[in-house]
Write a protein that holds these residues in place. Structure first.
Motif, PDB file in Angstrom:
ATOM      1  N   THR A 114       1.087   2.707  -3.100  1.00  0.00           N
ATOM      2  CA  THR A 114       2.037   3.232  -2.199  1.00  0.00           C
ATOM      3  C   THR A 114       3.184   2.423  -1.927  1.00  0.00           C
ATOM      4  O   THR A 114       4.304   2.736  -1.536  1.00  0.00           O
ATOM      5  CB  THR A 114       1.532   3.808  -0.889  1.00  0.00           C
ATOM      6  N   LYS A 115       2.977   0.903  -2.222  1.00  0.00           N
ATOM      7  CA  LYS A 115       3.973   0.129  -1.660  1.00  0.00           C
ATOM      8  C   LYS A 115       4.319  -1.047  -2.650  1.00  0.00           C
ATOM      9  O   LYS A 115       5.568  -1.318  -2.810  1.00  0.00           O
ATOM     10  CB  LYS A 115       3.558  -0.580  -0.313  1.00  0.00           C
ATOM     11  N   TYR A 116       3.431  -1.405  -3.285  1.00  0.00           N
ATOM     12  CA  TYR A 116       3.835  -2.706  -4.180  1.00  0.00           C
ATOM     13  C   TYR A 116       3.644  -2.625  -5.541  1.00  0.00           C
ATOM     14  O   TYR A 116       4.668  -3.421  -6.319  1.00  0.00           O
ATOM     15  CB  TYR A 116       2.733  -3.921  -4.045  1.00  0.00           C
ATOM     16  N   CYS A 117       2.912  -1.728  -6.594  1.00  0.00           N
ATOM     17  CA  CYS A 117       3.036  -1.785  -7.644  1.00  0.00           C
ATOM     18  C   CYS A 117       4.248  -1.139  -8.295  1.00  0.00           C
ATOM     19  O   CYS A 117       4.364   0.187  -8.247  1.00  0.00           O
ATOM     20  CB  CYS A 117       1.684  -1.141  -8.170  1.00  0.00           C
ATOM     21  N   SER A 118       5.108  -1.915  -9.161  1.00  0.00           N
ATOM     22  CA  SER A 118       6.178  -1.347  -9.614  1.00  0.00           C
ATOM     23  C   SER A 118       6.160  -0.398 -10.639  1.00  0.00           C
ATOM     24  O   SER A 118       6.573   0.638 -11.055  1.00  0.00           O
ATOM     25  CB  SER A 118       7.050  -2.406 -10.150  1.00  0.00           C
ATOM     26  N   VAL A 119       5.001  -0.580 -11.595  1.00  0.00           N
ATOM     27  CA  VAL A 119       4.480   0.327 -12.551  1.00  0.00           C
ATOM     28  C   VAL A 119       4.101   1.475 -12.314  1.00  0.00           C
ATOM     29  O   VAL A 119       4.646   2.513 -12.743  1.00  0.00           O
ATOM     30  CB  VAL A 119       3.336  -0.585 -13.458  1.00  0.00           C
ATOM     31  N   GLY A 120       3.268   1.321 -11.203  1.00  0.00           N
ATOM     32  CA  GLY A 120       2.785   2.850 -10.545  1.00  0.00           C
ATOM     33  C   GLY A 120       3.935   3.541  -9.910  1.00  0.00           C
ATOM     34  O   GLY A 120       3.837   4.763 -10.142  1.00  0.00           O
ATOM     35  N   ALA A 121       4.757   2.866  -9.300  1.00  0.00           N
ATOM     36  CA  ALA A 121       5.946   3.534  -8.551  1.00  0.00           C
ATOM     37  C   ALA A 121       6.774   4.187  -9.607  1.00  0.00           C
ATOM     38  O   ALA A 121       7.389   5.477  -9.501  1.00  0.00           O
ATOM     39  CB  ALA A 121       6.633   2.556  -7.856  1.00  0.00           C
ATOM     40  N   THR A 122       6.987   3.566 -10.842  1.00  0.00           N
ATOM     41  CA  THR A 122       7.762   3.958 -11.943  1.00  0.00           C
ATOM     42  C   THR A 122       7.473   5.339 -12.456  1.00  0.00           C
ATOM     43  O   THR A 122       8.151   6.306 -12.768  1.00  0.00           O
ATOM     44  CB  THR A 122       7.961   2.921 -12.928  1.00  0.00           C
ATOM     45  N   SER A 124       5.063   7.423 -11.562  1.00  0.00           N
ATOM     46  CA  SER A 124       4.959   8.610 -10.443  1.00  0.00           C
ATOM     47  C   SER A 124       6.384   8.798  -9.703  1.00  0.00           C
ATOM     48  O   SER A 124       6.072  10.145  -9.363  1.00  0.00           O
ATOM     49  CB  SER A 124       3.958   8.156  -9.468  1.00  0.00           C
ATOM     50  N   SER A 125       7.421   8.358 -10.036  1.00  0.00           N
ATOM     51  CA  SER A 125       8.475   8.693  -9.355  1.00  0.00           C
ATOM     52  C   SER A 125       9.483   9.704  -9.792  1.00  0.00           C
ATOM     53  O   SER A 125      10.085  10.482  -9.232  1.00  0.00           O
ATOM     54  CB  SER A 125       9.389   7.458  -8.767  1.00  0.00           C
ATOM     55  N   GLY A 126       9.398   9.790 -11.145  1.00  0.00           N
ATOM     56  CA  GLY A 126      10.400  10.563 -11.995  1.00  0.00           C
ATOM     57  C   GLY A 126      11.844  10.252 -11.831  1.00  0.00           C
ATOM     58  O   GLY A 126      12.890  10.862 -12.239  1.00  0.00           O
ATOM     59  N   LEU A 127      12.203   9.045 -11.270  1.00  0.00           N
ATOM     60  CA  LEU A 127      13.389   8.250 -10.981  1.00  0.00           C
ATOM     61  C   LEU A 127      13.960   7.920 -12.323  1.00  0.00           C
ATOM     62  O   LEU A 127      15.342   7.397 -12.238  1.00  0.00           O
ATOM     63  CB  LEU A 127      13.423   7.606  -9.817  1.00  0.00           C
ATOM     64  N   THR A 128      13.383   7.258 -13.253  1.00  0.00           N
ATOM     65  CA  THR A 128      13.629   6.170 -14.169  1.00  0.00           C
ATOM     66  C   THR A 128      14.397   7.170 -15.247  1.00  0.00           C
ATOM     67  O   THR A 128      14.210   8.181 -15.731  1.00  0.00           O
ATOM     68  CB  THR A 128      12.544   5.658 -14.981  1.00  0.00           C
ATOM     69  N   GLU A 129      15.926   6.713 -15.369  1.00  0.00           N
ATOM     70  CA  GLU A 129      16.605   7.311 -16.472  1.00  0.00           C
ATOM     71  C   GLU A 129      16.441   6.502 -17.613  1.00  0.00           C
ATOM     72  O   GLU A 129      16.557   5.192 -17.609  1.00  0.00           O
ATOM     73  CB  GLU A 129      17.990   7.373 -16.024  1.00  0.00           C
ATOM     74  N   ILE A 130      16.502   6.896 -18.967  1.00  0.00           N
ATOM     75  CA  ILE A 130      16.196   6.166 -20.158  1.00  0.00           C
ATOM     76  C   ILE A 130      17.416   6.588 -20.915  1.00  0.00           C
ATOM     77  O   ILE A 130      18.103   7.781 -21.120  1.00  0.00           O
ATOM     78  CB  ILE A 130      15.059   6.480 -20.792  1.00  0.00           C
ATOM     79  N   HIS A 131      18.384   5.556 -21.447  1.00  0.00           N
ATOM     80  CA  HIS A 131      19.521   5.687 -22.164  1.00  0.00           C
ATOM     81  C   HIS A 131      19.280   5.057 -23.410  1.00  0.00           C
ATOM     82  O   HIS A 131      18.951   3.899 -23.366  1.00  0.00           O
ATOM     83  CB  HIS A 131      20.686   5.023 -21.360  1.00  0.00           C
ATOM     84  N   HIS A 132      19.692   5.650 -24.722  1.00  0.00           N
ATOM     85  CA  HIS A 132      19.710   5.111 -25.560  1.00  0.00           C
ATOM     86  C   HIS A 132      20.964   4.755 -26.473  1.00  0.00           C
ATOM     87  O   HIS A 132      21.848   5.664 -26.155  1.00  0.00           O
ATOM     88  CB  HIS A 132      19.004   6.111 -26.891  1.00  0.00           C
ATOM     89  N   ALA A 133      21.189   3.907 -27.171  1.00  0.00           N
ATOM     90  CA  ALA A 133      22.484   3.440 -27.924  1.00  0.00           C
ATOM     91  C   ALA A 133      22.315   2.787 -29.127  1.00  0.00           C
ATOM     92  O   ALA A 133      21.033   2.522 -29.666  1.00  0.00           O
ATOM     93  CB  ALA A 133      23.428   2.549 -27.073  1.00  0.00           C
TER      94      ALA A 133
END
Length: 148
Positions: A114-122, A124-133
């Protein structure tokens, strides 16, 4: 904000790639048919297991738990259809030691999740935007075209 970088380069073979992180560490990626390295999707549960393991062992050490053996297993379930997205990842922590406090273990896992693991937070969050170029260099003319 911190940035983490990773690069993969085709290394011969059908789908064999050499991967390198910004911190200078390397690994080999391949598909199941080539079998000379990890498959990219295997890195998702591996990253989650590693992230939570580092959190949990750090917390347990601060709580003076005498951990003699610690292992984390993460099993991911992927959809059968492309893009074979993960629909669930189950994480099991196996801890051995004399007099381990179960409440300390439960709390350490909860804090990681719930607080520390950045991989788990990423994941489960649905916040990550992925951009391709892309950048294409024509070896016959020496010109480059880019879409960045």
């Amino acid at each position: 904000m911190a940035r983490k970088t990773a690069t993969v380069a085709l290394e011969g073979g059908d789908l064999r790639f050499a991967g390198r992180t910004g911190s200078g560490h390397a690994l080999v990626l391949d598909n199941a048919a080539g079998g000379t390295g990890m498959q990219p999707a295997e890195l998702v549960p591996l990253a989650l297991a590693g992230c939570t393991a580092m959190d949990v062992i750090s917390i347990l050490r601060k709580k003076r738990q005498d951990v003699r053996r610690y292992e984390v297993e993460a099993q991911g379930t992927q959809q059968d259809e492309h893009p074979n997205a993960f629909t669930q990842i189950d994480v099991v922590h196996r801890i051995e030691g004399p007099g381990i406090d179960i409440e300390a273990v439960r709390r350490a896992i909860e804090l990681s999740a719930t607080k520390y693991c950045s991989v788990g937070a990423t994941l489960s969050s649905g916040l990550t935007e992925i951009h391709h170029a892309y950048v294409v260099r024509d070896l016959t003319t020496g010109t480059e075209q880019a879409d960045e």
